[in-house]
Design a protein around this motif. Structure first.
Motif, PDB file in Angstrom:
ATOM      1  N   GLU A  70       0.827  -1.211   0.000  1.00 48.06           N
ATOM      2  CA  GLU A  70       0.000   0.000   0.000  1.00 48.06           C
ATOM      3  C   GLU A  70       0.857   1.255   0.000  1.00 48.06           C
ATOM      4  OE1 GLU A  70      -2.507  -0.359   3.377  1.00 48.06           O
ATOM      5  OE2 GLU A  70      -3.767  -1.936   2.507  1.00 48.06           O
ATOM      6  N   LEU A  71       1.937   1.232   0.759  1.00 49.22           N
ATOM      7  CA  LEU A  71       2.835   2.383   0.815  1.00 49.22           C
ATOM      8  C   LEU A  71       3.459   2.641  -0.556  1.00 49.22           C
ATOM      9  CD1 LEU A  71       4.390   4.514   2.515  1.00 49.22           C
ATOM     10  CD2 LEU A  71       6.125   2.743   2.913  1.00 49.22           C
ATOM     11  N   MET A  72       3.978   1.614  -1.183  1.00 46.55           N
ATOM     12  CA  MET A  72       4.618   1.763  -2.490  1.00 46.55           C
ATOM     13  C   MET A  72       3.594   2.081  -3.587  1.00 46.55           C
ATOM     14  SD  MET A  72       7.867   1.591  -2.305  1.00 46.55           S
ATOM     15  CE  MET A  72       9.230   0.961  -1.300  1.00 46.55           C
ATOM     16  N   ALA A  73       2.340   1.677  -3.365  1.00 49.77           N
ATOM     17  CA  ALA A  73       1.308   1.986  -4.353  1.00 49.77           C
ATOM     18  C   ALA A  73       1.134   3.489  -4.500  1.00 49.77           C
ATOM     19  CB  ALA A  73      -0.015   1.338  -3.958  1.00 49.77           C
ATOM     20  N   GLY A  74       1.294   4.207  -3.396  1.00 50.19           N
ATOM     21  CA  GLY A  74       1.222   5.664  -3.471  1.00 50.19           C
ATOM     22  C   GLY A  74       2.324   6.244  -4.326  1.00 50.19           C
ATOM     23  N   GLU A  75       3.546   5.697  -4.183  1.00 52.11           N
ATOM     24  CA  GLU A  75       4.672   6.164  -4.994  1.00 52.11           C
ATOM     25  C   GLU A  75       4.484   5.766  -6.451  1.00 52.11           C
ATOM     26  OE1 GLU A  75       7.681   7.954  -3.581  1.00 52.11           O
ATOM     27  OE2 GLU A  75       5.789   8.282  -2.524  1.00 52.11           O
ATOM     28  N   ARG A  76       4.076   4.545  -6.666  1.00 51.16           N
ATOM     29  CA  ARG A  76       3.813   4.075  -8.030  1.00 51.16           C
ATOM     30  C   ARG A  76       2.709   4.920  -8.675  1.00 51.16           C
ATOM     31  NH1 ARG A  76       3.768  -1.818  -9.782  1.00 51.16           N
ATOM     32  NH2 ARG A  76       4.056  -2.223  -7.556  1.00 51.16           N
ATOM     33  N   GLY A  77       1.722   5.294  -7.858  1.00 50.36           N
ATOM     34  CA  GLY A  77       0.578   6.044  -8.371  1.00 50.36           C
ATOM     35  C   GLY A  77       0.941   7.396  -8.947  1.00 50.36           C
ATOM     36  N   ARG A  78       2.046   7.993  -8.508  1.00 50.77           N
ATOM     37  CA  ARG A  78       2.456   9.278  -9.102  1.00 50.77           C
ATOM     38  C   ARG A  78       2.755   9.108 -10.584  1.00 50.77           C
ATOM     39  NH1 ARG A  78       7.473  11.393  -6.478  1.00 50.77           N
ATOM     40  NH2 ARG A  78       8.113   9.224  -6.737  1.00 50.77           N
ATOM     41  N   TRP A  79       3.288   7.957 -10.937  1.00 50.31           N
ATOM     42  CA  TRP A  79       3.622   7.670 -12.335  1.00 50.31           C
ATOM     43  C   TRP A  79       2.392   7.252 -13.120  1.00 50.31           C
ATOM     44  CZ3 TRP A  79       8.774   8.138 -13.971  1.00 50.31           C
ATOM     45  CH2 TRP A  79       9.698   8.360 -12.947  1.00 50.31           C
TER      46      TRP A  79
END
Length: 593
Positions: free
Chosen positions: A527-536
């Motif tokens: 979930e945490l990394m999904a936020g970072e991935r979501g920027r892209w």
């Protein structure tokens, strides 16, 4: 061919709607050309094809276009017999285009009929977004003449408007001069006219007497070689212009007579409209397939960019998972604080030599002081946060490098509202919250599991916090990433944590707790990394690249084709019925494409 059917009109309206939705946002090779082509098709459907189908009996719209200084406005004024449009003495001239029509034909040129995006006006203006309507008795009913801007104007708006007006014409009256007839830009428009089967007539203006034969012969050969051999060619000799800015009547008599004959002959006028309208429909339909191919390329590019982001962040998740399970976290500060809590020395030796008696030894050896538990908790928190930040940064750098290596990705990065080649500013704070929430979750698991054991000596010896710390260490317990003496110390300490838990809860309960804690950590990290991935992925999602768009566009173009061939087949049958002996046996005419 009776192309003004309701079915054809419906098919063209659907094609127009589908083309409007056909966005080409990614900078793939050739995208600029297809964007321009798509815009041209949408404009031509709006400005000419659909309005003309709806008003098939409207006057013949003749657009006068050509190069700078070719004398278009002077020619229009001379054909009308009075000054209705101002010649451009200073270049470029910014003014509205002028449409001259017979007074009884004004109803055909309302804003909803043709060129709907141009506001109507009855007076000269410098607004290039307006269309000046000028009624004139000298223009025969059934004919309208539109003076367009220069096709090679230095002002982009003028060039764009000239192209738009020419695309809305039933007939192009293309004006050039003896000095400019070989210029490249006008021939680009004439090539388009030939490709689209547009009706064209050429006016060789301002031609000295001594150059008439040479220049007109050369121009005729150029027209023939470019598919325009059937286009009428008129020559206007160089002569004196009156005080009103008009050429002598005899200079334009041939052009005026030809236009008047078209206006007077319904069949001839209809043939010109039919030629241009059919050509426009066939051209738009054919070019729509090329735009559909470009949409496929957009989908492929967007998919590739998304896969590159997924590879970067999936790699980060895998790396975090491995590092938090192979003993890597049981190094440095975490290992030191854990050893302070459980002790080593004789206890570890006992673990190695007398495992069967370990639980009783552990109970006696561990003294779960709150301060020591807190130090381990803080060390785990810090180590896990650092690990998350390190791999979030690495994933962002890999994604950025991948996107920079291709044109579409490079353009997206340049237009991004923020620097996404680094972990987000909020990531450290979010990582801290993620780790703390996970630690609280572990604490809650231990508290719930030990609800019935809170009064036992072993549970009291360690406390909820101490047992929670031990469970965290067990989650990081595998030693695949450790070597040498470090493996012995860290691995032994992890085994000690497991034995400590088993002393309280039993073997099966510990395995269940460890699995649940592991799953909870993995879920929170995803979930945490999904936020970072979501920027892209948000950048890609904002483009609204639609996988279904290419097929929708092809289907819309195919429907127009089907209506075309259906109409053509009807024409062939009607022609055969009218001329039953007009074809040799065995050589029946087939519908032409």
């Amino acid at each position: 061919m009776k192309i003004q059917s309701e079915e054809m009109l419906t098919a063209l309206v659907q094609l127009h709607h589908t083309l409007q939705q056909a966005e080409l946002p990614l900078e793939v090779p050739g995208a600029d050309g297809q964007r321009q082509s798509r815009t041209e098709m949408v404009d031509q459907l709006e400005d000419y094809v659909i309005p003309r189908l709806m008003t098939i009996d409207a006057p013949l719209l003749t657009v006068v276009g050509g190069s700078t200084g070719a004398g278009k406005s002077t020619l229009v004024n001379s054909l009308v017999g009075r000054r209705v449009t101002e010649p451009g003495l200073l270049r470029p001239t910014t003014r509205s285009p002028v449409l001259v029509h017979h007074p009884e034909d004004g109803r055909w040129f309302g804003q909803e009929r043709v060129l709907p995006d141009l506001e109507r006006t009855d007076r000269p203006t410098t607004d290039s977004h307006a269309l000046q309507l000028v009624p004139a008795d000298s223009v025969p009913s059934g004919l309208a003449i539109l003076d367009a801007p220069d096709v090679d104007s230095v002002e982009e708006r003028n060039r764009t408007l000239a192209a738009q007006l020419l695309a809305a014409a039933d007939l192009w009256l293309f004006v050039t001069s003896a000095a400019r007839y070989a210029d490249q830009v006008p021939w680009g428009f004439l090539r388009q006219a030939a490709e689209r089967s547009t009706a064209v007539a050429i006016v060789l203006d301002r031609t000295p007497d001594e150059a008439v034969e040479t220049v007109s012969s050369h121009l005729a050969r150029m027209l023939a070689s470019r598919g325009l051999k059937d286009s009428p060619l008129f020559v206007v000799r160089e002569g004196k212009v009156s005080d009103e800015g008009l050429l002598p009547p005899e200079a334009v008599a041939d052009i005026r007579g030809w236009l008047q004959s078209l206006a007077a002959d319904t069949d001839a006028r209809g043939a010109v409209v039919k030629q241009t309208l059919e050509g426009a429909i066939r051209s738009v339909s054919r070019r729509a397939y090329l735009v559909a191919d470009a949409l496929d390329e957009q989908t492929a590019a967007a998919t590739s960019l998304r896969q590159q982001v997924d590879a970067a962040y999936d790699g980060a998740l895998e790396a975090v998972n491995k590092a938090s399970a192979d003993g890597t976290l049981l190094r440095g500060e975490v290992l030191a604080r854990w050893q302070e809590f459980v002790g080593t020395g004789e206890l570890l030796k006992s673990l190695e030599s007398r495992v069967g008696r370990v639980r009783d030894r552990v109970v006696g050896a561990v003294r779960g002081k709150p301060a020591q538990v807190e130090r381990v908790t803080v060390a785990v928190e810090s180590g896990l946060e650092t690990l998350l930040l390190e791999h979030a940064e690495a994933a962002a750098e890999r994604a950025e490098a991948s996107w920079h290596s291709v044109g579409p990705g490079r353009a997206l990065l340049e237009g991004a509202p923020q620097d996404i080649g680094r972990a987000s500013r909020e990531f450290r704070r979010q990582a801290e919250r993620t780790v703390r929430d996970w630690q609280q979750g572990v604490l809650d698991m231990v508290r719930t599991e030990g609800a019935e054991k809170r009064t036992t000596a072993r549970f009291l010896a360690f406390g909820v916090n101490g047992l929670s710390v031990a469970l965290m260490v067990v989650v990081f317990a595998h030693t695949a990433g450790l070597t040498g003496a470090e493996a012995g110390i860290a691995g032994g300490s992890a085994v000690l944590g497991q034995k400590l838990l088993e002393a309280v809860f039993g073997d099966q309960a510990v395995r269940t707790l460890a699995a649940r804690a592991r799953e909870d950590l993995d879920r929170r990290v995803v979930e945490l990394m999904a936020g970072e991935r979501g920027r892209w992925t948000a950048l890609l999602d904002s483009l609204a690249v639609d996988r279904a768009a290419p097929d929708r566009l092809r289907n819309a173009a195919r429907r127009v084709d089907d209506e075309w061939f259906a109409r053509r087949a009807v024409d062939v049958r009607e022609e055969r019925a009218a001329h039953p002996h007009g074809h040799a046996e065995g050589h029946a005419e087939q519908p032409a494409e």
